[in-house]
Design an enzyme around this catalytic site. Structure first.
Site, short mmCIF file in Angstrom:
data_model
loop_
_atom_site.label_atom_id
_atom_site.label_comp_id
_atom_site.label_asym_id
_atom_site.label_seq_id
_atom_site.Cartn_x
_atom_site.Cartn_y
_atom_site.Cartn_z
N ARG A 194 53.24 38.16 84.92
CA ARG A 194 52.07 37.26 84.94
C ARG A 194 51.05 37.67 86.01
NH1 ARG A 194 54.62 31.25 83.83
NH2 ARG A 194 54.28 31.28 81.59
N LYS A 242 65.47 24.46 71.22
CA LYS A 242 64.81 23.18 70.92
C LYS A 242 64.29 23.06 69.49
CE LYS A 242 62.60 25.29 74.33
NZ LYS A 242 61.55 25.77 75.17
N GLY A 279 59.23 31.99 77.18
CA GLY A 279 59.81 32.46 78.44
C GLY A 279 61.09 33.26 78.24
N GLY A 293 55.54 27.35 76.69
CA GLY A 293 55.09 26.17 75.94
C GLY A 293 53.65 26.30 75.48
P1 ADP Z 1 61.85 30.53 74.49
O1 ADP Z 1 61.89 30.23 75.99
O2 ADP Z 1 61.70 31.99 74.23
O3 ADP Z 1 60.83 29.66 73.78
P2 ADP Z 1 64.05 28.71 74.01
O4 ADP Z 1 63.87 28.14 75.40
O5 ADP Z 1 63.72 27.84 72.86
O6 ADP Z 1 63.28 30.12 73.90
O7 ADP Z 1 65.59 29.10 73.82
C1 ADP Z 1 66.29 29.88 74.71
C2 ADP Z 1 67.68 29.36 74.93
O8 ADP Z 1 68.38 29.19 73.70
C3 ADP Z 1 68.48 30.35 75.74
O9 ADP Z 1 68.93 29.72 76.92
C4 ADP Z 1 69.66 30.74 74.82
O10 ADP Z 1 70.88 30.88 75.53
C5 ADP Z 1 69.73 29.55 73.91
N1 ADP Z 1 70.43 29.88 72.65
C6 ADP Z 1 69.98 30.63 71.64
N2 ADP Z 1 70.92 30.72 70.66
C7 ADP Z 1 71.99 29.99 71.06
C8 ADP Z 1 73.25 29.66 70.49
N3 ADP Z 1 73.63 30.13 69.31
N4 ADP Z 1 74.05 28.87 71.19
C9 ADP Z 1 73.70 28.39 72.40
N5 ADP Z 1 72.52 28.66 73.00
C10 ADP Z 1 71.67 29.45 72.34
C1 3PG Z 2 55.01 28.07 82.27
O1 3PG Z 2 55.75 28.73 82.99
O2 3PG Z 2 55.27 27.82 81.07
C2 3PG Z 2 53.69 27.61 82.84
O3 3PG Z 2 53.40 28.20 84.07
C3 3PG Z 2 53.66 26.09 82.94
O4 3PG Z 2 54.61 25.65 83.84
P1 3PG Z 2 55.18 24.17 83.69
O5 3PG Z 2 55.96 24.11 82.41
O6 3PG Z 2 55.99 23.90 84.93
O7 3PG Z 2 53.98 23.25 83.61
MG MG Z 3 62.86 28.79 77.15
#
Ligand code: ADP
Ligand code: 3PG
Ligand code: MG
Length: 396
Positions: free
Chosen positions: A37, A197, A348, A371
């Site tokens: 970043r 999610k 992320g 997000g």
């Molecule tokens: P991003 O940050 O890329 O948007 P998410 O936050 O939605 O992705 O999802 C990431 C999380 O999902 C990770 O912590 C990963 O371990 C979890 N995950 C993915 N597949 C599985 C699974 N089959 N069982 C448990 N956790 C999972």
């Molecule tokens: C992120 O890491 O997704 C942005 O910097 C926003 O951070 P936040 O989810 O703590 O608002």
């Molecule tokens: Mg994530």
């Protein structure tokens, strides 16, 4: 179209408040784990240095409650000193007479980094009195913080209401690439979605069913879709409240002639086993819990990726942080990198996975948002972009 930093003229000696997203991942000791970043923010900073503006940088880092020394931006100043061809200053405040004095004293084309703006609770409350104190420091506000553009905070939204404004070059790049990818995709367009999610990503899948030809669903959310399509998933994580949404999505896809691919085999453990040794299965029954996609699924998904002209990926395909369940995500990351398709990765954890697979240089656009990227794709814009002045185009 929004006014960009390049539309601002005569910047020599002017004070530009530049909101960046330096919210980099830290380890428990506060060490910076990844500088993506910061690196992606450099073009706008360098542009303003070149215009001989006084560049005042403002950012958040983490979600501190009051002052936390490990979340100070000071270490980021040290990175900027290495990365920029000018003097970089740091001050442990974000407004007040001392800050004004430092700005007066700095030379044109120099940079001043302010302290973590989330040390002040007024930031996330979008307190306009607080925003006014920061606005009084400068002549222009430039927002380059795409990653936080979905949050209406004092320095992402409030400042734009108080000052002549523009978006930065990173914001411009992300907006134009993501808009183009969704509104004018190259076909076949394959959307790969995983992660946890489900509820938070349903609208995103619905939106992409308009423009994508194929939706590949993996990760934890796949089990909810499998249940919705009548397949047993043992004791894998299912989001019960989302099953009927998942069923609707599967039906809508069928009506529209879109392909949805779900995993056909899985890497599981048995919940009751003493030694939880992972194994591959086509059928999850009893107390089996899935944590990754299996080899047949990897092959199925790879075939689709191979024929794609555009790929958008969000969310790991398994619990990739654990080496025993990382293979699916790593293989898919490498397949995306090796394909000729125009590739975009957002989120992320997806970004961490891309780095883990060491393929970040082979991805066309790595969005800096988590997000924010998902919301932008879903809604076509974000509040902190909307609030920026439109570009004035004079007709002859
Ligand atoms: P991003 O940050 O890329 O948007 P998410 O936050 O939605 O992705 O999802 C990431 C999380 O999902 C990770 O912590 C990963 O371990 C979890 N995950 C993915 N597949 C599985 C699974 N089959 N069982 C448990 N956790 C999972
Ligand atoms: C992120 O890491 O997704 C942005 O910097 C926003 O951070 P936040 O989810 O703590 O608002
Ligand atoms: Mg994530």
């Amino acid at each position: 179209m929004k006014r960009t930093v390049k539309d601002l003229v005569n910047l020599e000696g002017k004070v530009v408040i530049l909101r960046v997203d330096f919210n980099v991942p830290l380890d428990d000791g506060g060490k910076i784990l990844d500088t993506t970043r910061i690196v992606q923010s450099l073009p706008t900073i360098k542009y303003l240095i070149g215009q001989k503006a006084k560049v005042v940088l403002i950012s958040h880092l983490g979600r501190p409650e009051g002052y936390e020394i490990r979340k100070s931006l000071w270490p980021i100043a040290l990175i900027l000193i290495q990365a920029l061809p000018t003097s970089v200053h740091f001050i442990n405040k974000v407004y007040g007479d001392e800050v004004k004095q430092r700005i007066n004293d700095m030379g044109n084309g120099e940079v001043l980094l302010l302290e973590n703006v989330r040390f002040y609770k007024e930031e996330i409350e979008c307190d306009m009195a607080f925003a006014r104190k920061i606005a009084s420091l400068g002549d222009y506000f430039v927002n380059d913080a795409f990653g936080v553009a979905h949050r209406k905070h004092a320095t992402t939204y409030g400042l734009a209401r108080l000052m002549p404004n523009a978006i930065g070059l990173l914001m411009e790049k992300e907006v134009s690439a993501l808009t183009g990818a969704v509104d004018n995709p190259k076909h076949p367009f394959v959307f790969i979605i995983g992660g946890g999610k489900v509820q938070g990503k349903i609208n995103l899948i619905l939106k992409l069913l308009d423009s994508a030809d194929t939706v590949i669903i993996g990760g934890a959310m796949a089990y909810t879709f499998l249940v919705a399509s009548g397949v047993a998933v043992g004791e894998s994580k299912v989001y019960d409240e989302s099953v009927s949404y998942a069923r609707d999505i599967l039906n809508i896809a069928k009506e529209r002639g879109k392909k949805i691919l779900l995993p056909i085999d899985h890497v599981c453990i048995r919940e009751s086993a003493k030694r939880k040794k992972p194994f591959v299965t086509d059928e999850m029954v009893d107390d089996m819990v899935g944590f990754d996609i299996g080899p047949k699924t990897i092959a199925l998904f790879k075939e689709e990726i191979k024929n794609a002209k555009q790929i958008l990926w969000n969310g790991p395909l398994g619990k990739y942080e654990d080496p025993e369940f990382a293979k699916g995500t790593m293989e898919i990351a490498k397949a995306i990198a090796d394909s000729d398709a125009y590739s975009i990765v957002g989120g992320g954890d997806s970004l961490s996975a891309i780095k883990m697979a060491k393929v970040e240089n082979k991805i066309d656009l790595i969005s800096t948002g988590g997000g924010a990227t998902l919301k932008f794709i879903e809604q076509g814009s974000l509040p902190c972009i909307d609030v920026i002045q439109d570009k004035i185009v004079l007709k002859r």
